[in-house]
Design an enzyme around this catalytic site. Structure first.
Site, PDB file in Angstrom:
ATOM      1  N   HIS A 143       0.732  -1.215   0.030  1.00  0.00           N
ATOM      2  CA  HIS A 143       0.075   0.059   0.245  1.00  0.00           C
ATOM      3  C   HIS A 143       0.776   1.326  -0.043  1.00  0.00           C
ATOM      4  O   HIS A 143       0.590   2.335  -0.863  1.00  0.00           O
ATOM      5  CB  HIS A 143      -0.900   0.013   1.386  1.00  0.00           C
ATOM      6  CG  HIS A 143      -1.668  -1.124   1.296  1.00  0.00           C
ATOM      7  ND1 HIS A 143      -2.981  -1.742   0.717  1.00  0.00           N
ATOM      8  CD2 HIS A 143      -1.343  -2.319   2.394  1.00  0.00           C
ATOM      9  CE1 HIS A 143      -3.358  -2.650   1.393  1.00  0.00           C
ATOM     10  NE2 HIS A 143      -2.584  -3.147   2.232  1.00  0.00           N
TER      11      HIS A 143
HETATM   12  C1  BDR Z   1      -2.400   0.531   5.532  1.00  0.00           C
HETATM   13  O1  BDR Z   1      -2.386   0.151   6.957  1.00  0.00           O
HETATM   14  C2  BDR Z   1      -1.168  -0.457   7.309  1.00  0.00           C
HETATM   15  O2  BDR Z   1      -1.439  -1.633   8.042  1.00  0.00           O
HETATM   16  C3  BDR Z   1      -0.400  -0.329   6.205  1.00  0.00           C
HETATM   17  O3  BDR Z   1       1.061  -0.015   6.554  1.00  0.00           O
HETATM   18  C4  BDR Z   1      -0.740   0.751   5.308  1.00  0.00           C
HETATM   19  O4  BDR Z   1      -0.667   2.233   5.564  1.00  0.00           O
HETATM   20  C5  BDR Z   1      -3.038  -0.197   4.670  1.00  0.00           C
HETATM   21  O5  BDR Z   1      -4.462  -0.284   4.848  1.00  0.00           O
END
Ligand code: BDR
Ligand code: CA
Length: 320
Positions: free
Chosen positions: A249
């Protein structure tokens, strides 16, 4: 022969993060991007508590070989209007970095508070600084409240968070970062900041495959360490969802800044649900009604192959 147009100067950024494996990869990508000049790193509670977020960010900066004088500053230890609760997300593995525990203790954070650091950085170069916010938006919201003049001096904010059309990942309606501090996310999206939202609509459409992680893991040095982090991330994701590829992400948010043409954007009105029993933290957008338009750009499509190639190439650069 004409020399052609001079390349654009690198964009100054501060990365606000809660490492987290994908935050770690995002930091490595940002530091390896000639399009960016990382002026500092701020930490926020999220995937792990604040002390662990600071520690993990320090480890990543050390791993990247970044000079010790690059500021790393601790921020908020929880959401702006709720009780702090650390994610019980198993996706990031032990300690938040997939069990990575370098023998050498990480660099110490700089004194002071992240929100004041962000304000100083924004005011030092009005209209130039971009925040890359890849954790809960607590620090960014606190900047808006405590230092509105500095927030107004930002060039913009690229946010990893939300799901405009896709399902959530922490609840059916909500993505983790927005759910962790919905009031902060709402403040940011309803502010006058120029916000670009990179959410699950695109991160889930740009999965990083196991084979690419394996190839990186076979490289020497920091490239190999990044590959090992990604391999563990894919394997945990596969064990849970059955897919041999993982959304990285936060790294896609970095690519959205350096290579915005890899994503398809729509501009409109956006906010975050803070009260709903089943919908708390949900991103709510209206991308169809121009008269409601604010300066929120939401990414809805992505060139997944180009992102995988970019991330692989830049991380491989750490092999030396
Ligand atoms: C986001 O949530 C976190 O667990 C990850 O680092 C990312 O920023 C994805 O939903
Ligand atoms: Ca994150």
């Amino acid at each position: 022969m004409s020399a052609g147009p001079a390349p654009a100067p690198p964009l100054p950024v501060v990365v606000d993060c809660d490492p987290g494996v994908d935050d770690a990869i995002a930091l490595l990508l940002a530091l390896a991007s000639p399009e960016l000049r990382v002026r500092g790193v701020t930490a926020v509670a999220g995937n792990v508590g604040l002390p662990e977020a600071v520690r993990n960010a320090g480890h990543v900066l050390d791993l990247a070989g970044v000079p010790a004088d690059l500021p790393l500053v601790a921020g908020l230890a929880g959401p702006i209007a709720r009780t702090a609760r650390v994610a019980d997300e198993p996706m990031h593995g032990a300690g938040g970095l997939g069990g990575l525990r370098p023998a050498v203790p990480p660099r110490a954070p700089a004194p002071g508070h992240a929100v004041d650091f962000l304000a100083r950085q924004a005011l030092a170069d009005p209209g130039e600084l971009t925040l890359l916010a890849i954790g809960p938006l607590s620090n960014v919201a606190a900047l808006l409240v405590r230092h509105p003049d500095a927030a107004a001096a930002l060039r913009g904010v690229v946010v990893m968070g939300g799901a405009a059309r896709a399902q959530g990942n922490i609840t059916p309606a909500a993505e983790y970062n927005f759910h962790a501090d919905p009031e902060a996310a709402r403040l940011v999206l309803e502010s006058d900041l120029a916000v670009r939202v990179v959410g699950l609509d695109v991160t889930r459409a740009a999965l990083f495959p196991l084979e690419a992680a394996e190839r990186l893991a076979a490289l020497p040095g920091t490239a190999g360490a990044a590959g090992a982090l990604l391999r563990g991330f894919v394997l945990r994701y596969r064990a849970r969802y059955g897919t041999p590829a993982v959304p990285v992400h936060d790294a896609l948010a970095v690519a959205a800044l350096t290579h915005p043409h890899l994503l398809g954007w729509e501009r409109g009105w956006a906010t975050v649900e803070c009260a709903g029993e089943f919908t708390r933290g949900a991103l709510v957008t209206d991308l169809r009604t121009p008269e409601r338009a604010r300066r929120t750009d939401v990414a809805l499509t992505v060139d997944a192959a180009a992102f995988t190639a970019l991330l692989t190439e830049r991380l491989a650069g750490y092999a030396g």
